[in-house]
Motif scaffolding. Structure first.
Motif, PDB file in Angstrom:
ATOM      1  N   ALA A  32       9.473   7.796  -6.203  1.00  0.00           N
ATOM      2  CA  ALA A  32       8.986   7.962  -4.828  1.00  0.00           C
ATOM      3  C   ALA A  32       9.070   6.677  -4.005  1.00  0.00           C
ATOM      4  CB  ALA A  32       7.542   8.471  -4.851  1.00  0.00           C
ATOM      5  N   THR A  33       9.475   5.573  -4.634  1.00  0.00           N
ATOM      6  CA  THR A  33       9.623   4.319  -3.895  1.00  0.00           C
ATOM      7  C   THR A  33      11.092   4.019  -3.571  1.00  0.00           C
ATOM      8  OG1 THR A  33       9.821   2.891  -5.862  1.00  0.00           O
ATOM      9  CG2 THR A  33       7.576   3.395  -5.091  1.00  0.00           C
ATOM     10  N   ASN A  34      11.989   4.905  -4.001  1.00  0.00           N
ATOM     11  CA  ASN A  34      13.429   4.684  -3.854  1.00  0.00           C
ATOM     12  C   ASN A  34      13.988   5.603  -2.766  1.00  0.00           C
ATOM     13  OD1 ASN A  34      16.272   4.944  -4.188  1.00  0.00           O
ATOM     14  ND2 ASN A  34      16.118   4.255  -6.318  1.00  0.00           N
ATOM     15  N   LYS A  35      14.320   5.020  -1.619  1.00  0.00           N
ATOM     16  CA  LYS A  35      14.795   5.782  -0.456  1.00  0.00           C
ATOM     17  C   LYS A  35      16.052   6.595  -0.778  1.00  0.00           C
ATOM     18  CE  LYS A  35      16.212   5.216   4.345  1.00  0.00           C
ATOM     19  NZ  LYS A  35      16.456   4.298   5.453  1.00  0.00           N
ATOM     20  N   HIS A  66      -1.501   3.610  -3.104  1.00  0.00           N
ATOM     21  CA  HIS A  66      -0.477   4.132  -2.195  1.00  0.00           C
ATOM     22  C   HIS A  66      -1.025   4.808  -0.932  1.00  0.00           C
ATOM     23  CE1 HIS A  66       2.854   2.982  -4.691  1.00  0.00           C
ATOM     24  NE2 HIS A  66       2.126   3.322  -5.721  1.00  0.00           N
ATOM     25  N   VAL A  67      -2.325   4.683  -0.710  1.00  0.00           N
ATOM     26  CA  VAL A  67      -2.943   5.187   0.521  1.00  0.00           C
ATOM     27  C   VAL A  67      -3.841   4.073   1.039  1.00  0.00           C
ATOM     28  CG1 VAL A  67      -4.512   6.919   1.507  1.00  0.00           C
ATOM     29  CG2 VAL A  67      -2.901   7.588  -0.265  1.00  0.00           C
ATOM     30  N   GLU A  68      -3.718   3.764   2.343  1.00  0.00           N
ATOM     31  CA  GLU A  68      -4.498   2.666   2.906  1.00  0.00           C
ATOM     32  C   GLU A  68      -5.996   2.844   2.668  1.00  0.00           C
ATOM     33  OE1 GLU A  68      -5.240   1.421   7.353  1.00  0.00           O
ATOM     34  OE2 GLU A  68      -3.241   0.760   6.723  1.00  0.00           O
ATOM     35  N   LYS A  69      -6.506   4.066   2.957  1.00  0.00           N
ATOM     36  CA  LYS A  69      -7.929   4.336   2.719  1.00  0.00           C
ATOM     37  C   LYS A  69      -8.072   5.787   2.251  1.00  0.00           C
ATOM     38  CE  LYS A  69     -12.494   4.496   4.899  1.00  0.00           C
ATOM     39  NZ  LYS A  69     -12.872   5.705   4.199  1.00  0.00           N
ATOM     40  N   PRO A  92       0.036   6.289   4.294  1.00  0.00           N
ATOM     41  CA  PRO A  92       0.522   5.961   2.950  1.00  0.00           C
ATOM     42  C   PRO A  92       1.213   4.605   2.958  1.00  0.00           C
ATOM     43  CG  PRO A  92       1.996   7.503   4.017  1.00  0.00           C
ATOM     44  CD  PRO A  92       0.827   7.319   4.944  1.00  0.00           C
ATOM     45  N   ARG A  93       1.352   4.022   1.787  1.00  0.00           N
ATOM     46  CA  ARG A  93       2.027   2.714   1.695  1.00  0.00           C
ATOM     47  C   ARG A  93       2.701   2.585   0.334  1.00  0.00           C
ATOM     48  NH1 ARG A  93      -3.642  -0.640   1.382  1.00  0.00           N
ATOM     49  NH2 ARG A  93      -4.207   0.096  -0.687  1.00  0.00           N
ATOM     50  N   GLY A  94       3.706   1.724   0.296  1.00  0.00           N
ATOM     51  CA  GLY A  94       4.361   1.440  -0.982  1.00  0.00           C
ATOM     52  C   GLY A  94       5.243   2.556  -1.505  1.00  0.00           C
ATOM     53  N   VAL A  95       5.699   3.448  -0.612  1.00  0.00           N
ATOM     54  CA  VAL A  95       6.626   4.511  -0.999  1.00  0.00           C
ATOM     55  C   VAL A  95       7.839   4.456  -0.073  1.00  0.00           C
ATOM     56  CG1 VAL A  95       4.839   6.041  -1.950  1.00  0.00           C
ATOM     57  CG2 VAL A  95       5.487   6.260   0.460  1.00  0.00           C
ATOM     58  N   LEU A 119       4.026  10.472 -18.106  1.00  0.00           N
ATOM     59  CA  LEU A 119       5.286  10.038 -17.502  1.00  0.00           C
ATOM     60  C   LEU A 119       5.030   9.079 -16.337  1.00  0.00           C
ATOM     61  CD1 LEU A 119       8.344  10.125 -16.915  1.00  0.00           C
ATOM     62  CD2 LEU A 119       7.953  12.254 -15.661  1.00  0.00           C
ATOM     63  N   ILE A 120       4.194   9.483 -15.413  1.00  0.00           N
ATOM     64  CA  ILE A 120       3.936   8.666 -14.221  1.00  0.00           C
ATOM     65  C   ILE A 120       3.201   7.382 -14.603  1.00  0.00           C
ATOM     66  CG2 ILE A 120       2.826   8.609 -11.947  1.00  0.00           C
ATOM     67  CD1 ILE A 120       3.177  11.777 -12.028  1.00  0.00           C
ATOM     68  N   GLY A 121       2.262   7.497 -15.542  1.00  0.00           N
ATOM     69  CA  GLY A 121       1.531   6.314 -15.993  1.00  0.00           C
ATOM     70  C   GLY A 121       2.452   5.279 -16.614  1.00  0.00           C
ATOM     71  N   LYS A 122       3.389   5.734 -17.437  1.00  0.00           N
ATOM     72  CA  LYS A 122       4.320   4.811 -18.082  1.00  0.00           C
ATOM     73  C   LYS A 122       5.359   4.277 -17.079  1.00  0.00           C
ATOM     74  CE  LYS A 122       6.967   4.071 -22.249  1.00  0.00           C
ATOM     75  NZ  LYS A 122       7.505   4.606 -23.484  1.00  0.00           N
ATOM     76  N   PHE A 123       5.765   5.116 -16.122  1.00  0.00           N
ATOM     77  CA  PHE A 123       6.725   4.704 -15.088  1.00  0.00           C
ATOM     78  C   PHE A 123       6.077   3.700 -14.121  1.00  0.00           C
ATOM     79  CE2 PHE A 123       9.225   5.907 -11.120  1.00  0.00           C
ATOM     80  CZ  PHE A 123      10.368   5.215 -11.492  1.00  0.00           C
ATOM     81  N   LYS A 124       4.772   3.819 -13.951  1.00  0.00           N
ATOM     82  CA  LYS A 124       3.963   2.923 -13.111  1.00  0.00           C
ATOM     83  C   LYS A 124       4.237   3.057 -11.612  1.00  0.00           C
ATOM     84  CE  LYS A 124       3.079  -0.705 -16.545  1.00  0.00           C
ATOM     85  NZ  LYS A 124       3.527  -0.042 -17.745  1.00  0.00           N
ATOM     86  N   LYS A 125       4.863   4.162 -11.220  1.00  0.00           N
ATOM     87  CA  LYS A 125       5.122   4.417  -9.798  1.00  0.00           C
ATOM     88  C   LYS A 125       4.980   5.918  -9.556  1.00  0.00           C
ATOM     89  CE  LYS A 125       9.151   1.875  -9.885  1.00  0.00           C
ATOM     90  NZ  LYS A 125      10.450   1.513  -9.336  1.00  0.00           N
ATOM     91  N   PRO A 126       4.669   6.310  -8.312  1.00  0.00           N
ATOM     92  CA  PRO A 126       4.604   7.742  -7.997  1.00  0.00           C
ATOM     93  C   PRO A 126       5.976   8.393  -8.152  1.00  0.00           C
ATOM     94  CG  PRO A 126       3.777   6.414  -6.163  1.00  0.00           C
ATOM     95  CD  PRO A 126       4.391   5.481  -7.149  1.00  0.00           C
TER      96      PRO A 126
END
Length: 186
Positions: A32-35, A66-69, A92-95, A119-126
């Motif tokens: 989710a961080t890769n355009k 990944h969310v400001e607040k 949102p941020r960092g995506v 999977l997501i925990g080990k990948f460390k990104k959304p």
């Protein structure tokens, strides 16, 4: 399961697409961080750029990153929900920027499925999570109903839970920072 997670991570790290079982329906996923990866998902689904995609996170800590607040009400909705619930958050941020809607919101779900969490925990990104269908077509209720174009359009198909019949898509709730709540999909 570890072998499947490692294969997925290798594909995700290289900007590829995975087809994977989620806590709702089979999904097409990417980093989710890769355009460029997000663009590949939109192209595969033949989806208009203006339609947004859902993003999965592993836990509350990743959500907060990944969310400001994150509104306090969000935690209650997540904890009390009787089915997987996606919440649309402000700022949102960092995506990837092409994942963020024109009104500066993003639909995020804290995964409840063990495979997705690991999977997501080990990948460390959304990870992006969008139903495994061409835009406008019916969402497949099982792996066997997934269109051949989707199967051949991803870089890796997870070899788990292929016999499982999926119930339905998640609930979607729009939760603004001013505490306005709007049910988008029950």
């Amino acid at each position: 399961m570890t072998e499947e997670i490692n294969k997925c991570i290798e594909v995700l790290e290289n900007g590829g697409l995975i087809l994977y079982p989620t806590d709702t329906v089979w999904g097409i996923g990417c980093d989710a961080t890769n355009k460029e990866a997000v663009q590949k998902v939109l192209k595969l689904k033949q989806r208009d750029d203006s339609k947004t995609l859902i993003c999965l996170v592993a836990n509350d800590a990743m959500l907060e990153k990944h969310v400001e607040k994150v509104p306090d009400l969000a935690y209650d909705l997540i904890d009390l929900a009787t089915k997987p619930t996606t919440i649309i958050y402000d700022k949102p941020r960092g995506v990837a920027e092409n994942l963020i809607a024109s009104d500066n919101t993003l639909a995020i779900r804290v995964a409840s499925d063990k495979f997705c969490q690991y999977l997501i925990g080990k990948f460390k990104k959304p990870i992006v999570s969008t139903s495994a269908n061409i835009s406008g077509m019916n969402t497949p209720k099982s792996f066997q109903n997934i269109d051949k174009a989707i199967l051949s359009g991803v870089d890796y198909v997870v070899n788990l839970h292929r016999e499982k019949q999926n119930s339905s898509a998640s609930s979607i709730i729009r939760l603004s920072n001013d505490n306005t709540v709007k049910i988008i999909r029950e």
